[in-house]
Write a protein that holds these residues in place. Structure first.
Motif, short mmCIF file in Angstrom:
data_model
loop_
_atom_site.label_atom_id
_atom_site.label_comp_id
_atom_site.label_asym_id
_atom_site.label_seq_id
_atom_site.Cartn_x
_atom_site.Cartn_y
_atom_site.Cartn_z
N LYS A 1 23.91 -15.04 95.87
CA LYS A 1 25.14 -14.47 96.44
C LYS A 1 25.25 -14.81 97.92
O LYS A 1 26.33 -15.13 98.42
CB LYS A 1 25.16 -12.96 96.24
CG LYS A 1 26.40 -12.30 96.80
CD LYS A 1 26.42 -10.81 96.54
CE LYS A 1 27.67 -10.18 97.13
NZ LYS A 1 27.69 -8.75 96.93
N LYS B 1 29.44 -5.88 86.28
CA LYS B 1 29.19 -6.53 87.57
C LYS B 1 27.77 -7.11 87.57
O LYS B 1 26.89 -6.58 86.89
CB LYS B 1 29.33 -5.52 88.71
CG LYS B 1 30.72 -5.02 88.91
CD LYS B 1 30.77 -4.08 90.08
CE LYS B 1 32.19 -3.57 90.30
NZ LYS B 1 32.28 -2.72 91.47
N PRO B 2 27.54 -8.15 88.38
CA PRO B 2 26.18 -8.66 88.52
C PRO B 2 25.28 -7.57 89.10
O PRO B 2 25.74 -6.67 89.81
CB PRO B 2 26.33 -9.81 89.50
CG PRO B 2 27.77 -10.17 89.49
CD PRO B 2 28.51 -8.91 89.15
N LYS B 3 23.96 -7.68 88.81
CA LYS B 3 23.00 -6.70 89.32
C LYS B 3 22.12 -7.36 90.38
O LYS B 3 21.80 -8.54 90.29
CB LYS B 3 22.11 -6.19 88.18
CG LYS B 3 22.83 -5.30 87.18
CD LYS B 3 21.94 -4.89 86.04
CE LYS B 3 20.74 -4.10 86.53
NZ LYS B 3 19.85 -3.64 85.46
N MET C 1 19.91 -17.13 87.65
CA MET C 1 20.51 -16.08 88.47
C MET C 1 21.46 -16.73 89.47
O MET C 1 21.51 -17.95 89.60
CB MET C 1 19.42 -15.29 89.19
CG MET C 1 18.48 -14.59 88.25
SD MET C 1 17.26 -13.62 89.14
CE MET C 1 15.93 -13.59 87.95
N SER C 2 22.19 -15.91 90.20
CA SER C 2 23.15 -16.41 91.19
C SER C 2 22.67 -16.07 92.58
O SER C 2 22.21 -14.95 92.83
CB SER C 2 24.52 -15.76 90.98
OG SER C 2 24.98 -16.02 89.68
N GLU D 1 21.30 -12.38 92.63
CA GLU D 1 21.81 -11.43 91.64
C GLU D 1 21.55 -11.92 90.23
O GLU D 1 21.50 -13.12 89.97
CB GLU D 1 23.33 -11.27 91.78
CG GLU D 1 23.77 -10.58 93.02
CD GLU D 1 25.29 -10.43 93.09
OE1 GLU D 1 25.72 -9.42 93.65
OE2 GLU D 1 26.03 -11.31 92.59
N ILE D 2 21.42 -10.97 89.32
CA ILE D 2 21.33 -11.23 87.89
C ILE D 2 22.77 -11.28 87.38
O ILE D 2 23.55 -10.37 87.68
CB ILE D 2 20.55 -10.10 87.18
CG1 ILE D 2 19.17 -9.95 87.78
CG2 ILE D 2 20.48 -10.36 85.68
CD1 ILE D 2 18.51 -8.61 87.47
N PRO D 3 23.14 -12.31 86.62
CA PRO D 3 24.51 -12.37 86.11
C PRO D 3 24.87 -11.13 85.29
O PRO D 3 24.01 -10.51 84.68
CB PRO D 3 24.52 -13.62 85.23
CG PRO D 3 23.36 -14.43 85.70
CD PRO D 3 22.34 -13.45 86.19
N ALA D 4 26.14 -10.83 85.29
CA ALA D 4 26.64 -9.68 84.52
C ALA D 4 26.35 -9.88 83.04
O ALA D 4 26.47 -10.99 82.52
CB ALA D 4 28.13 -9.51 84.74
N SER E 1 14.33 -17.72 90.50
CA SER E 1 15.69 -17.23 90.32
C SER E 1 16.52 -18.11 89.37
O SER E 1 17.75 -18.02 89.37
CB SER E 1 16.40 -17.10 91.67
OG SER E 1 16.53 -18.37 92.28
#
Length: 114
Positions: free
Chosen positions: A25, A44-46, A22-23, A35-38, A19
């Protein structure tokens, strides 16, 4: 009753390992959500993936395989047998062989979203 702690810990380790960039959450006992950053400031993040302890199994979600079924090419029948729906794998116990294969799939999915 199954003890899912070891299964959750092993699967969380796999998801965390892949990851980078990535973030995270949610990071709490029994629930890890990445999440994948926006892509743009207004987007929005995915959702990328998650590991969650449920009542009778531990689920491992990988959203990129929902969006691109070709990512599943070469996946063993044993791992496909753990699939529930289009992007979720359910485990009731720690399975080092399948977790190693799932790690490779997670690596491929992470590379596909970068």
């Amino acid at each position: 009753m199954q003890d899912f702690d070891a299964t959750f810990a092993a699967l969380s380790k796999v998801l965390r390992k892949h990851s980078a960039g990535m973030s995270i959450k949610t990071d709490e006992p029994g629930n890890l959500y990445v999440e994948i950053p926006a892509a743009a400031a207004t987007a929005k993040p995915k959702f990328f993936g998650a590991v969650q302890v449920k009542k009778s199994y531990v689920s491992y979600h990988l959203m990129p395989i929902y969006e691109d079924r070709a990512l599943l090419d070469g996946v063993s029948d044993a791992l496909r047998g753990k699939m529930q729906g289009k992007s979720c794998f359910n485990f009731t116990s720690h399975d080092p062989v399948l977790f190693k294969e799932l790690e490779g799939l997670t690596r491929t999915c992470a590379a596909s979203v970068k």
